[in-house]
Design a protein around this motif. Structure first.
Motif, PDB file in Angstrom:
ATOM      1  N   GLU A   7       3.083  -7.472  -7.547  1.00 43.01           N
ATOM      2  CA  GLU A   7       3.049  -8.152  -6.272  1.00 43.01           C
ATOM      3  C   GLU A   7       3.605  -7.184  -5.236  1.00 43.01           C
ATOM      4  N   GLY A   8       2.818  -6.897  -4.216  1.00 40.86           N
ATOM      5  CA  GLY A   8       3.298  -5.934  -3.227  1.00 40.86           C
ATOM      6  C   GLY A   8       2.480  -5.987  -1.957  1.00 40.86           C
ATOM      7  N   ILE A  44      -5.115  11.115   5.656  1.00 41.96           N
ATOM      8  CA  ILE A  44      -5.851   9.916   6.075  1.00 41.96           C
ATOM      9  C   ILE A  44      -4.897   8.909   6.720  1.00 41.96           C
ATOM     10  N   ASP A  45      -3.606   9.015   6.381  1.00 40.73           N
ATOM     11  CA  ASP A  45      -2.624   8.017   6.801  1.00 40.73           C
ATOM     12  C   ASP A  45      -1.277   8.734   6.871  1.00 40.73           C
ATOM     13  N   GLY A  46      -1.097   9.479   7.964  1.00 38.34           N
ATOM     14  CA  GLY A  46      -0.011  10.452   8.130  1.00 38.34           C
ATOM     15  C   GLY A  46       1.364  10.049   7.611  1.00 38.34           C
ATOM     16  N   ASP A  47       1.834   8.820   7.918  1.00 39.70           N
ATOM     17  CA  ASP A  47       3.204   8.500   7.503  1.00 39.70           C
ATOM     18  C   ASP A  47       3.249   7.540   6.304  1.00 39.70           C
ATOM     19  N   PHE A  48       2.163   7.538   5.511  1.00 39.94           N
ATOM     20  CA  PHE A  48       2.115   6.681   4.316  1.00 39.94           C
ATOM     21  C   PHE A  48       3.329   6.913   3.417  1.00 39.94           C
ATOM     22  N   ALA A  49       3.623   8.196   3.167  1.00 37.11           N
ATOM     23  CA  ALA A  49       4.711   8.525   2.239  1.00 37.11           C
ATOM     24  C   ALA A  49       6.051   7.980   2.723  1.00 37.11           C
ATOM     25  N   GLN A  50       6.213   7.859   4.041  1.00 36.78           N
ATOM     26  CA  GLN A  50       7.466   7.307   4.586  1.00 36.78           C
ATOM     27  C   GLN A  50       7.448   5.770   4.522  1.00 36.78           C
ATOM     28  N   ARG A  51       6.254   5.176   4.750  1.00 39.97           N
ATOM     29  CA  ARG A  51       6.127   3.708   4.822  1.00 39.97           C
ATOM     30  C   ARG A  51       6.104   3.016   3.470  1.00 39.97           C
ATOM     31  N   VAL A  52       5.499   3.683   2.496  1.00 40.86           N
ATOM     32  CA  VAL A  52       5.221   3.013   1.224  1.00 40.86           C
ATOM     33  C   VAL A  52       6.511   2.565   0.520  1.00 40.86           C
ATOM     34  N   GLN A  53       6.471   1.359  -0.038  1.00 45.01           N
ATOM     35  CA  GLN A  53       7.612   0.817  -0.774  1.00 45.01           C
ATOM     36  C   GLN A  53       7.221   0.705  -2.244  1.00 45.01           C
ATOM     37  N   ALA A  83       1.980   0.540  -7.179  1.00 49.45           N
ATOM     38  CA  ALA A  83       1.901  -0.143  -8.468  1.00 49.45           C
ATOM     39  C   ALA A  83       0.491  -0.138  -9.024  1.00 49.45           C
ATOM     40  N   CYS A  84      -0.491  -0.181  -8.125  1.00 51.68           N
ATOM     41  CA  CYS A  84      -1.863  -0.396  -8.577  1.00 51.68           C
ATOM     42  C   CYS A  84      -2.836  -0.021  -7.462  1.00 51.68           C
ATOM     43  N   VAL A  85      -4.013   0.482  -7.824  1.00 55.66           N
ATOM     44  CA  VAL A  85      -5.074   0.719  -6.845  1.00 55.66           C
ATOM     45  C   VAL A  85      -6.236  -0.212  -7.168  1.00 55.66           C
ATOM     46  N   VAL A  86      -6.634  -0.988  -6.165  1.00 51.42           N
ATOM     47  CA  VAL A  86      -7.777  -1.896  -6.306  1.00 51.42           C
ATOM     48  C   VAL A  86      -8.884  -1.340  -5.414  1.00 51.42           C
ATOM     49  N   ALA A  87     -10.071  -1.066  -5.980  1.00 52.55           N
ATOM     50  CA  ALA A  87     -11.160  -0.537  -5.150  1.00 52.55           C
ATOM     51  C   ALA A  87     -12.481  -1.157  -5.563  1.00 52.55           C
ATOM     52  N   THR A 120       0.368  -9.582   1.590  1.00 59.15           N
ATOM     53  CA  THR A 120       1.010  -9.525   0.279  1.00 59.15           C
ATOM     54  C   THR A 120      -0.057  -9.836  -0.775  1.00 59.15           C
ATOM     55  N   VAL A 121      -0.153  -8.958  -1.750  1.00 62.48           N
ATOM     56  CA  VAL A 121      -1.215  -9.076  -2.747  1.00 62.48           C
ATOM     57  C   VAL A 121      -0.598  -9.178  -4.137  1.00 62.48           C
TER      58      VAL A 121
END
Lengths: 166, 419
Positions: A7-8, A44-53, A83-87, A120-121
């Motif tokens: 859940e994230g 593709i998403d410059g500050d992803f590494a800072q934002r990701v939890q 935790a997971c990639v959904v595509a 939230t998924v």
């Protein structure tokens, strides 16, 4: 992967997210997962590494992970705490790499069009069900072939190989 | 069965295989480079495996970030070098002996018709041009392959592409494949085999076939393949060290889809940013000013490619605002280019000529783009940030268009500068 429920917060992307934007080649002079994680999704998403939890979930369209065979791409995503990639679909080398290194992935057509960044998924790997808890919508993922479930159950490809070589 | 199915059936000791089933195939060769091998070696050693399955069949090539571009790259190449020494690998290629992996493996006769090859590099599909099954995998798959000499594969569906007719003067294998990817999209062949045939392929050189199979991955394919013929035999004989298996598709072989393409209708192609499927006729982009031209790579770094570029550049100079970089794909290609006077033509044209390296293609070194810069390259990918800054642009083309662009300073077809 069976039995796992995540859940994230969703980070949503479109189609054809290539491995060059997941981990640009200029950072491929290392194999250190934590260092790679710091550059994850950078182009593709410059500050992803800072934002990701820890526990966040990437949701994307068709052909996720296309391009280069660099295993550093799923390694960076996993080490970033995803935790997971959904595509909707995965490029074939990325798909193999994710299974081999134990990054949970699900093929779930249509989910990316309905799930927004920040939602939230909840992902139930065993049932293959992806639920957007923010909107209440649910999506059914495809099941993995048995052959791949064995690799996953063994804890990744190298464990599987070690068993074979015994 | 078609050629891909026959090769896979043979490699798993079966009479027949069907698309969709999973098989364990015996490998003829396993390959990795200086970016992917360190991760494979880490996995290999972490699993406590002491020996590679066959030192003759494991090929390691340092080609991406070499000659070492920085200290970290030097450390990575060192891991590969030491592993090769420790395991006594005869086919380890380092600076001065190396070339771009997908140029040297066929050239040195390490891969041949009927082989099953995996490589920890997505462009491993190049060898399908020889009538081999070759596919890219990641580092862990490669580590497992080095340990066991086997790989698990899902037998792919096959899409057949028949190319008919006579191509125009400056239309090459690169134009065929860019046109084809434009037609089916970057996931148009996802998980499938792309089988190229028809009379326009029969009359295509080996180098042109390597270019086409090389880019099968850009349509998401598992492998690209051409049935071996007289052109293949001529290339393979006296070069390939093992016994070749010249496999053909049956007349009643099954295909998921069959496409018929008239090459007379294909003009020299350029794929606009940021996908290889964004291909259009080069003449439609005539106003596109460029800062750099790169001629080389595993896609177009062979001798025929350099001859094409030299045809256009002979007696001409690169436009003053264009940095032109020519990278022969191997030491042998480099030497041949020197002997034929091609290097002279490039230097006269004020192009830089470099030792073999993947370098600029993946934004590693030897030609990185600044913000807002634009490059025409004979490489294979034009993704965001592929050759440098995320706001730089890569346009993919064949050697003729790339060379004409270098002279014109904007995207051009050869007729514009040679007239």
């Amino acid at each position: 992967m069976s039995g796992m429920v995540f859940e994230g917060t969703a980070h949503t992307y479109g189609r054809d997210v290539d491995t060059d934007v997941i981990i640009p080649a200029r950072y491929l002079n290392t194999t250190d997962p934590d260092e790679l994680a710091g550059y994850c999704m950078m182009d593709i998403d410059g500050d992803f590494a800072q934002r990701v939890q820890p526990g966040d979930i990437i949701v994307a369209g068709e052909n996720f992970g296309c391009g280069s065979s660099r295993e550093q791409a799923p390694v960076a995503i996993k080490a970033a705490g995803v935790a997971c990639v959904v595509a909707s679909s995965f490029a074939r080398i990325f798909f193999r790499n994710a299974i081999n290194i134990g990054l949970p992935i699900l093929v779930c057509p249509g989910a990316s069009e309905e799930i927004d960044t920040g939602d939230t998924v909840r992902v139930d790997m065993e049932q293959g069900v992806v639920t957007d808890l923010t909107s209440g919508k649910s999506f059914q993922a495809e099941r993995f072939p048995e052959f791949m479930q064995e690799i996953v159950a063994a804890g990744g490809l190298m464990n599987h190989v070690r068993e074979q070589l015994k | 069965m078609n050629i891909t199915e026959k090769i896979l059936a043979r490699a798993c000791g079966r009479e027949e295989v069907t698309p969709g089933e999973f098989v364990n195939a015996r490998l003829d060769l396993a390959l990795a480079n200086d970016i992917t091998a360190p991760l494979s070696i880490k996995e290999f050693e972490a699993a406590g495996i002491e020996k590679v399955w066959d030192p003759e069949r494991v090929v390691l090539v340092c080609d991406h970030f070499v000659p070492n571009k920085d200290i970290k790259s030097a450390e990575q190449a060192k891991i590969v070098r030491e592993f090769a020494r420790r395991h006594g690998l005869p086919h380890f290629y380092d600076v001065g002996r190396m070339g771009i992996e997908h140029v040297i493996l066929p050239e040195q006769g390490l891969v041949g018709p009927g082989d099953v090859v995996i490589g920890a590099d997505s462009h491993t599909c190049t060898y399908g041009a020889l009538g081999a099954f070759a596919t890219g995998v990641g580092s862990t798959d490669l580590a497992a392959g080095m340990a066991t000499g086997e790989v698990w594969l899902r037998v792919p569906e096959t899409i057949r592409f028949n190319y008919h007719g006579e191509p125009g003067r400056y239309v090459t294998g690169k134009d065929y494949i860019l046109y084809t990817i434009g037609m089916i999209g970057v996931d148009g062949a996802l998980y499938s085999a792309m089988e190229f045939g028809g009379e326009a392929i029969s009359s295509l050189s080996m180098d042109g076939r390597f270019t086409m199979c090389n880019m099968a991955i850009e349509a998401g394919a598992k492998n690209g393949i051409v049935e071996p013929d007289a052109v293949t035999r001529e290339y393979v004989e006296g070069r390939f060290g093992r016994e070749a298996a010249y496999v053909q598709s049956d007349a009643d072989a099954d295909y998921a889809v069959v496409h018929d393409i008239d090459v007379a209708g294909i003009k020299p192609q350029v794929a606009r940013p940021h996908l290889p499927s964004n291909s259009v006729a080069a003449e439609e982009l005539a106003d596109t000013v460029v800062d750099q031209v790169v001629i080389g790579s595993c896609t177009n770094g062979r001798i025929e490619d350099l001859r094409m570029a030299a045809d256009v550049l002979r007696g001409r100079k690169a436009h003053p605002d264009v940095r032109t970089i020519v990278i022969p794909g191997s030491q042998a290609v480099y030497r041949q280019a020197v002997r034929e006077g091609l290097v002279d033509i490039f230097i006269e044209a004020e192009a830089a000529v470099s030792t073999p390296t993947c370098g600029p293609c993946l934004g590693g070194h030897m030609g990185i783009l600044a913000e807002g810069e634009r490059c025409v390259a004979t490489t294979n990918r034009n993704f965001v940030g592929r050759m440098g800054h995320t706001r730089s642009e890569v346009y993919l083309a064949g050697p003729y268009v790339a060379a004409a662009t270098a002279v014109a300073g904007r995207i051009a077809v050869p007729e514009e500068v040679t007239a």
